[in-house]
Design a protein around this motif. Structure first.
Motif, PDB file in Angstrom:
ATOM      1  N   SER A  73       0.583  -1.261   0.117  1.00  0.00           N
ATOM      2  CA  SER A  73       0.084   0.123  -0.541  1.00  0.00           C
ATOM      3  C   SER A  73       0.532   0.743   0.164  1.00  0.00           C
ATOM      4  O   SER A  73       0.428   2.372  -0.979  1.00  0.00           O
ATOM      5  CB  SER A  73      -1.064  -0.512   1.043  1.00  0.00           C
ATOM      6  N   SER A  74       1.663   1.562   0.426  1.00  0.00           N
ATOM      7  CA  SER A  74       2.635   2.027   0.659  1.00  0.00           C
ATOM      8  C   SER A  74       4.022   2.799  -0.225  1.00  0.00           C
ATOM      9  O   SER A  74       4.748   1.334  -0.509  1.00  0.00           O
ATOM     10  CB  SER A  74       3.914   2.306   2.265  1.00  0.00           C
ATOM     11  N   PRO A  75       4.195   3.915  -1.278  1.00  0.00           N
ATOM     12  CA  PRO A  75       5.366   3.697  -2.439  1.00  0.00           C
ATOM     13  C   PRO A  75       6.767   3.726  -1.468  1.00  0.00           C
ATOM     14  O   PRO A  75       6.874   3.841  -0.971  1.00  0.00           O
ATOM     15  CB  PRO A  75       4.982   5.372  -2.917  1.00  0.00           C
ATOM     16  N   ALA A  76       7.263   3.028  -2.861  1.00  0.00           N
ATOM     17  CA  ALA A  76       8.288   2.522  -2.430  1.00  0.00           C
ATOM     18  C   ALA A  76       9.689   2.768  -3.445  1.00  0.00           C
ATOM     19  O   ALA A  76      10.024   3.376  -4.816  1.00  0.00           O
ATOM     20  CB  ALA A  76       8.702   1.667  -1.771  1.00  0.00           C
ATOM     21  N   LYS A  77      11.016   3.118  -3.035  1.00  0.00           N
ATOM     22  CA  LYS A  77      11.953   3.523  -4.277  1.00  0.00           C
ATOM     23  C   LYS A  77      13.166   2.556  -3.752  1.00  0.00           C
ATOM     24  O   LYS A  77      13.635   2.392  -2.769  1.00  0.00           O
ATOM     25  CB  LYS A  77      12.329   4.633  -3.811  1.00  0.00           C
ATOM     26  N   LEU A  78      13.431   1.789  -5.101  1.00  0.00           N
ATOM     27  CA  LEU A  78      15.106   0.835  -4.972  1.00  0.00           C
ATOM     28  C   LEU A  78      15.721   1.818  -5.740  1.00  0.00           C
ATOM     29  O   LEU A  78      16.428   2.431  -7.010  1.00  0.00           O
ATOM     30  CB  LEU A  78      14.823  -0.575  -5.255  1.00  0.00           C
ATOM     31  N   ARG A  79      17.009   1.310  -5.346  1.00  0.00           N
ATOM     32  CA  ARG A  79      18.348   1.541  -6.212  1.00  0.00           C
ATOM     33  C   ARG A  79      19.153   0.306  -6.787  1.00  0.00           C
ATOM     34  O   ARG A  79      19.225  -0.280  -6.302  1.00  0.00           O
ATOM     35  CB  ARG A  79      19.614   2.551  -5.706  1.00  0.00           C
ATOM     36  N   ILE A  80      18.960   0.544  -8.025  1.00  0.00           N
ATOM     37  CA  ILE A  80      18.906  -0.892  -8.705  1.00  0.00           C
ATOM     38  C   ILE A  80      21.023  -0.647  -9.450  1.00  0.00           C
ATOM     39  O   ILE A  80      20.871  -0.072 -10.240  1.00  0.00           O
ATOM     40  CB  ILE A  80      18.510  -1.460  -9.933  1.00  0.00           C
ATOM     41  N   ILE A  81      21.214  -2.030  -9.020  1.00  0.00           N
ATOM     42  CA  ILE A  81      23.176  -1.557  -9.546  1.00  0.00           C
ATOM     43  C   ILE A  81      22.733  -2.632 -10.992  1.00  0.00           C
ATOM     44  O   ILE A  81      22.789  -3.881 -10.364  1.00  0.00           O
ATOM     45  CB  ILE A  81      24.169  -2.160  -8.710  1.00  0.00           C
ATOM     46  N   LEU A  82      22.924  -2.081 -11.940  1.00  0.00           N
ATOM     47  CA  LEU A  82      22.697  -2.855 -12.917  1.00  0.00           C
ATOM     48  C   LEU A  82      24.405  -3.589 -13.913  1.00  0.00           C
ATOM     49  O   LEU A  82      24.715  -3.771 -14.395  1.00  0.00           O
ATOM     50  CB  LEU A  82      22.185  -2.716 -14.165  1.00  0.00           C
ATOM     51  N   GLY A  83      25.483  -2.370 -13.294  1.00  0.00           N
ATOM     52  CA  GLY A  83      27.055  -2.553 -14.134  1.00  0.00           C
ATOM     53  C   GLY A  83      27.281  -1.086 -13.225  1.00  0.00           C
ATOM     54  O   GLY A  83      27.212  -0.654 -12.346  1.00  0.00           O
ATOM     55  N   GLU A  84      28.743  -2.070 -13.623  1.00  0.00           N
ATOM     56  CA  GLU A  84      30.009  -0.615 -13.201  1.00  0.00           C
ATOM     57  C   GLU A  84      29.784   1.020 -13.286  1.00  0.00           C
ATOM     58  O   GLU A  84      29.457   0.930 -14.240  1.00  0.00           O
ATOM     59  CB  GLU A  84      31.361  -0.711 -13.461  1.00  0.00           C
ATOM     60  N   ARG A  85      29.103   1.789 -12.438  1.00  0.00           N
ATOM     61  CA  ARG A  85      29.269   2.604 -13.175  1.00  0.00           C
ATOM     62  C   ARG A  85      27.337   3.136 -13.699  1.00  0.00           C
ATOM     63  O   ARG A  85      27.493   4.001 -14.403  1.00  0.00           O
ATOM     64  CB  ARG A  85      29.687   3.665 -13.514  1.00  0.00           C
ATOM     65  N   ASN A  86      26.624   2.189 -13.032  1.00  0.00           N
ATOM     66  CA  ASN A  86      25.421   2.069 -14.284  1.00  0.00           C
ATOM     67  C   ASN A  86      24.456   1.062 -12.915  1.00  0.00           C
ATOM     68  O   ASN A  86      24.028   0.312 -13.014  1.00  0.00           O
ATOM     69  CB  ASN A  86      25.478   0.780 -15.291  1.00  0.00           C
ATOM     70  N   LEU A  87      23.928   2.567 -12.144  1.00  0.00           N
ATOM     71  CA  LEU A  87      22.916   3.136 -11.369  1.00  0.00           C
ATOM     72  C   LEU A  87      21.735   3.902 -12.253  1.00  0.00           C
ATOM     73  O   LEU A  87      21.733   4.537 -12.579  1.00  0.00           O
ATOM     74  CB  LEU A  87      23.485   3.305 -10.101  1.00  0.00           C
ATOM     75  N   GLN A  88      20.456   2.766 -11.226  1.00  0.00           N
ATOM     76  CA  GLN A  88      19.182   2.871 -12.185  1.00  0.00           C
ATOM     77  C   GLN A  88      18.465   3.229 -10.220  1.00  0.00           C
ATOM     78  O   GLN A  88      18.121   2.149  -9.681  1.00  0.00           O
ATOM     79  CB  GLN A  88      17.977   2.938 -12.837  1.00  0.00           C
ATOM     80  N   LYS A  89      17.351   4.194 -11.118  1.00  0.00           N
ATOM     81  CA  LYS A  89      16.454   4.292  -9.619  1.00  0.00           C
ATOM     82  C   LYS A  89      14.842   3.387  -9.853  1.00  0.00           C
ATOM     83  O   LYS A  89      14.494   3.941 -11.212  1.00  0.00           O
ATOM     84  CB  LYS A  89      16.081   5.760  -8.655  1.00  0.00           C
ATOM     85  N   LEU A  90      14.911   2.747  -9.030  1.00  0.00           N
ATOM     86  CA  LEU A  90      13.494   2.107  -9.197  1.00  0.00           C
ATOM     87  C   LEU A  90      12.217   2.353  -8.633  1.00  0.00           C
ATOM     88  O   LEU A  90      11.508   2.935  -7.388  1.00  0.00           O
ATOM     89  CB  LEU A  90      13.230   0.785  -9.325  1.00  0.00           C
ATOM     90  N   ILE A  91      11.074   2.754  -9.307  1.00  0.00           N
ATOM     91  CA  ILE A  91       9.625   3.898  -8.614  1.00  0.00           C
ATOM     92  C   ILE A  91       8.999   2.428  -8.420  1.00  0.00           C
ATOM     93  O   ILE A  91       8.559   2.366  -9.448  1.00  0.00           O
ATOM     94  CB  ILE A  91       9.530   4.939  -9.413  1.00  0.00           C
TER      95      ILE A  91
END
Length: 539
Positions: free
Chosen positions: A22-40
């Motif tokens: 029920s509550s929104p969340a954010k995750l940090r995803i490491i895809l590779g070296e110096r390749n990070l994305q925010k997951l909403i």
């Protein structure tokens, strides 16, 4: 009256899932070296790992299979395989570990005892290893990139037992272990099994990383009198890697890079082959499992007709990936002329395949990383350029004018890349040739161009108008055309330098060194004085 549910554990579980959903969340995803994305996650943490994977695939554009690891606070915030969705909280950091496709796994033979130990260690230590050891004949022509954090493998039972006792003694009394020859050899052998799954030619920094990780995992192995505590282990690892490479007779990567008798023995397989200097990792891989030079040559011949079929990019990409080992061996050993290479491998000469080939050779994403890093450094580069004085400073100011007149990311990137060459005292006009569509001598000038980018504009067009054509010419041959802008052309040219094993041109060597070591951060610890000065100013 207190309400007591009939199934309290089930109700608590459902309440927990409902609260997370029920509550929104954010995750940090490491895809590779110096390749990070925010997951909403607007609806919160999903109820299962499978659902979480699907959301990651959708938002991050991932098509390959993978597993997940999370930061485990119980083990010093080290990455551990994710087995329960309850370990995922809001603002957690997850790491994506790409796995081999099922077809590859089905072709692999049953693992030996050492391979089994290694695979067991992968799950125990959180290693990102998902490929076979280089010396194995079953290894494919691709390899995992060097991990963000090198994890020490689990050694043999006897070795682990000795280290456990020594670590316990170190915690109680601070006593360091002086390993005997047998124990030290077992530790180095275990480290080698983990290292060669990534590469057999390590940089000094990577060897230091492994040695440092060893003494962190086993503090009893720290060396008294050493400033770092692992200097001796680092030296031993270098000798061990050298001995390992000397025994890999059938490994093409080791054969072509061997320097023994290279200069004077024309019969040596490595004679006349230059040592890689541009941070190449997968320099010359073995053939894929079950393939030979003859079978891959047959696929190459089929490719000649497949590239002529419309909307056939996926089939071409699959065949190009399979024939990479044959193509790379041909480029390294025979050093063909560009015209001959284009005739044999026309499928490589597209934006998609240049990106893919660069990833096969270096294990690094080309276009996305280049533009991401360039954009991240653009503000700092602009400030450094503004402080440049004299004739070069005036020329840089003229080059940067379009950035203030037109709001376009492509124009901004182009201005910065042109100014970068001028700042390093090189001429961008030797790299980028501007033509008008009505020029009569275009074809003749292109035929005389050894290394460069051409840009053709309509007669009377403004500088901010879209060009008629942008492309790349190598050895007088037009190898790529229809590129949208100059920044994309520079990225593709940089990728072709690796794909065709070309040296940087002498009059642009500092510009390309900066692109490699500052923008792409490849082998960034070894720089010329001129590029090092620029890197220091950007810090």
């Amino acid at each position: 009256m207190c309400y007591k549910p009939l199934f309290p554990l089930c109700d608590m579980f459902m309440f927990y899932i409902f609260r997370k959903m029920s509550s929104p969340a954010k995750l940090r995803i490491i895809l590779g070296e110096r390749n990070l994305q925010k997951l909403i996650l607007p609806d919160g943490i999903p109820a299962s790992i499978c659902e979480l994977k699907e959301l990651i695939k959708k938002q991050c554009g991932i098509e390959r299979s993978f597993r997940l690891q999370y930061v485990d606070a119980d083990f010093g915030n080290e990455f551990t395989n994710l087995d329960s969705i309850s370990d995922v909280l809001d603002k957690s950091t997850l790491r994506v570990i790409f796995t081999q496709e099922t077809s590859h796994l089905n072709q692999s033979p049953p693992p030996s005892s050492s391979a089994t130990a290694t695979s067991l260690d992968d799950s125990a230590s959180g290693s990102s290893v998902d490929t076979d050891i280089l010396s194995s004949p079953e290894s494919t022509s691709s390899r995992s990139c060097w991990p963000l954090v090198f994890h020490i493998p689990r050694f043999s039972y006897e070795t682990e037992l000795q280290l456990y006792k020594a670590n316990s003694a170190f915690k109680e009394t601070g006593t360091l272990l002086n390993p005997n020859v047998k124990l030290k050899s077992a530790i180095l052998d275990g480290l080698m099994e983990a290292i060669v799954q990534f590469k057999v030619y390590l940089s000094d920094a990577e060897v230091s990383e492994v040695a440092e990780a060893l003494v962190k995992a086993h503090p009893c192995l720290k060396e008294p009198g050493s400033v770092s505590g692992f200097g001796g282990w680092k030296t031993s690892l270098k000798y061990k890697l050298g001995n390992y490479r000397s025994k890999q007779v059938g490994c093409p990567e080791v054969t072509v890079n061997s320097l023994k008798h290279k200069a004077d023995d024309r019969r040596s397989p490595a004679y006349g082959i230059k040592k890689p200097k541009k941070a190449e990792v997968n320099y010359c891989p073995p053939y894929p499992t079950g393939e030979s030079a003859e079978s891959l040559e047959q696929i190459r011949v089929k490719l000649l007709s497949e590239v002529k079929i419309r909307n056939n990019e996926d089939k071409v990409a699959e065949m190009m990936g399979k024939t990479f080992a044959l193509r790379r061996l041909e480029v390294v050993h025979d050093a063909p002329m560009v015209a001959d290479f284009k005739a044999r491998w026309p499928g490589l000469l597209s934006v998609r395949e240049v990106n893919a080939e660069f990833k096969r050779i270096t294990t690094v994403q080309l276009q996305s990383k280049f533009f991401h890093q360039l954009d991240a450094l653009s503000e700092k580069l602009t400030r450094v350029f503004a402080r440049k004085g004299g004739v070069l400073g005036k020329r840089i100011k003229t080059i940067m004018v379009p950035m203030t007149q037109v709001e376009s990311i492509d124009i901004s990137r182009e201005c910065i890349l042109r100014a970068l060459a001028v700042y390093l005292n090189e001429d961008p006009e030797k790299l980028i040739k501007d033509y008008r569509s009505d020029d009569l001598g275009i074809e003749q000038e292109m035929a005389e161009t050894v290394f460069g980018i051409y840009l053709i504009r309509h007669e009377g067009a403004d500088p901010d108008d879209d060009p008629e054509d942008v492309g790349i010419t190598l050895e007088g041959v037009k190898v790529l055309s229809g590129l949208r802008n100059i920044p994309l052309a520079i990225v593709m040219l940089f990728g072709l330098v690796y794909a065709l094993n070309i040296d940087y041109p002498p009059d642009l060597k500092y510009t390309f060194e900066a692109l490699q070591k500052i923008i792409m951060a490849m082998e960034g610890n070894r720089l010329s004085k001129k590029v090092q000065t620029l890197k220091t100013l950007l810090a």
